[in-house]
Design an enzyme around this catalytic site. Structure first.
Site, short mmCIF file in Angstrom:
data_model
loop_
_atom_site.label_atom_id
_atom_site.label_comp_id
_atom_site.label_asym_id
_atom_site.label_seq_id
_atom_site.Cartn_x
_atom_site.Cartn_y
_atom_site.Cartn_z
N GLY A 151 46.58 -0.52 -4.69
CA GLY A 151 46.95 -1.51 -3.74
C GLY A 151 46.08 -1.75 -3.00
CB CYS A 152 44.91 -4.89 -1.10
SG CYS A 152 46.57 -5.22 -0.16
CG PHE A 153 46.16 -2.15 3.67
CD1 PHE A 153 45.11 -2.63 4.35
CD2 PHE A 153 47.23 -2.83 3.82
CE1 PHE A 153 45.16 -3.41 5.30
CE2 PHE A 153 47.34 -3.70 4.84
CZ PHE A 153 46.29 -4.16 5.63
#
EC number: 1.2.1.38
Length: 352
Positions: A151-153
């Protein structure tokens, strides 16, 4: 040159647009098909306006098996739950999968049901996908059949902390992180929280301490060597389209100087050509990595003169759609096809 045959399932979103932007220009890739439930019959150029000239490639409403037929690797670029159900139709096929959703990143079913959905369509598959972070799992990715792209975070925050975990400096540690993200992280479909009028002049915390990537970050750092850590994570909606800036603080270990920490980071990322460790007093910035798969990491330390409290602050910046999404999936694709992770991704960014 032999070409790797690729199909994309879920072709209408920002993730698919980034995959297409990277693979369409490569001579070693042959794009077979794109399936989508939206924009059926429309060309890539009509759906993604940054990709003119690809009028012969159409969005098709076909089954997962039909889309995957003859492909070496299939990218899944859909929301969670939908992705897992599609993946179930591909598991018995002789095709590799790179999944951009959150459906197969977590190993613990309780984490998934708490953060994503009340049930998982195929819980027995949790823990069977290789986690697609080259800076942690490059050798496993090379031989993987199924990859779960991070995921991005989770990417932005973990990249700022991986060297500490590997050095054994995250044991019983409380990590305190605030991370700001651009609106593209919410996907292509407009929502109230990403509406320009309420976002462009605003900063807003959301899902404070309960974001779905928290468990993924803890899991990732644990695999890197962390033990018994906790994470207090506050995500912030920022008035920009692309980018994540993560600011993480921990107590600076008693026996480590700033120079010691900097060397740990330089050594860890020495072979990862897309990661830059900034000099002392130079925090990471989004503008330096936007539009690229690059990562910037800044390190700063402070010892309070009055109390003696020792603080270590890590800043990390990524483009959420590229390193935090499709570009990292391309890194896994590269490794799975015998190329270095940075192949085709080492282009300079925009400035400013």
């Amino acid at each position: 040159m032999s070409k790797t045959k690729v199909s994309i399932i879920g072709g209408a979103g920002y993730g698919a647009a980034e995959i297409l932007r990277h693979v369409l220009v490569r001579e070693d890739v042959e794009l077979l098909r794109i399936s989508s439930k939206d924009f059926i019959g429309q060309s890539v150029s009509q759906v993604h306006r940054n990709l003119p000239g690809y009028d012969d490639i159409k969005m098709q409403d076909i089954t997962p098996q039909e889309c995957a037929e003859g492909a070496d690797i299939v990218f899944l670029a859909m929301p969670h739950i939908i992705t897992a159900r599609v993946a179930m139709e591909l598991f018995d096929l002789d095709v590799k999968i790179i999944d951009l959703s959150g459906d197969f990143r977590l190993e613990n079913l309780q984490d998934y049901t708490r953060d994503y959905a009340p049930e998982h369509p195929c819980p027995e598959r949790l823990g069977t996908f290789v986690y697609g972070m080259p800076e942690l799992n490059s050798e496993a990715i090379k031989n993987a059949k199924h990859v779960a792209s991070p995921g991005c975070f989770a990417t932005g925050i973990a990249m700022g902390l991986l060297p500490l975990a590997a050095a054994g400096l995250l044991k019983g540690t409380n990590v305190r992180t605030v991370a700001m993200t651009g609106s593209s992280g919410s996907g292509v479909k407009p929502q109230a929280g990403t509406h320009h009028a309420v976002r462009v002049n605003n900063l807003k915390a959301y899902k404070t301490l309960h974001h779905q990537h928290r468990a993924e970050i803890v899991q990732t750092l644990s695999h890197a060597g962390a033990e018994g850590i906790s994470l207090d994570f506050v995500p912030v909606s920022a008035p920009l389209v692309r980018g994540i800036l993560a600011v993480s603080q921990i107590d600076l270990p008693e026996d480590k100087s700033h120079e010691d920490i900097e060397k740990i980071y330089q050594d860890y990322y020495a072979d990862h050509l897309l990661t830059t460790v900034r000099p002392k007093g130079a925090p990471a910035e989004v503008v330096a990595v936007s539009g690229t798969a690059r990562v910037e990491i800044g390190i700063d330390t402070r010892i309070d003169e009055d109390t003696g409290k020792r603080t270590l602050c890590l800043t990390s910046a990524i483009d959420n759609l590229i390193k935090g999404g499709a570009g990292q999936a391309i890194q896994s694709f590269n490794l799975m096809t015998g190329k270095p992770a940075h192949y085709g991704l080492d282009n300079p960014g925009l400035w400013p």
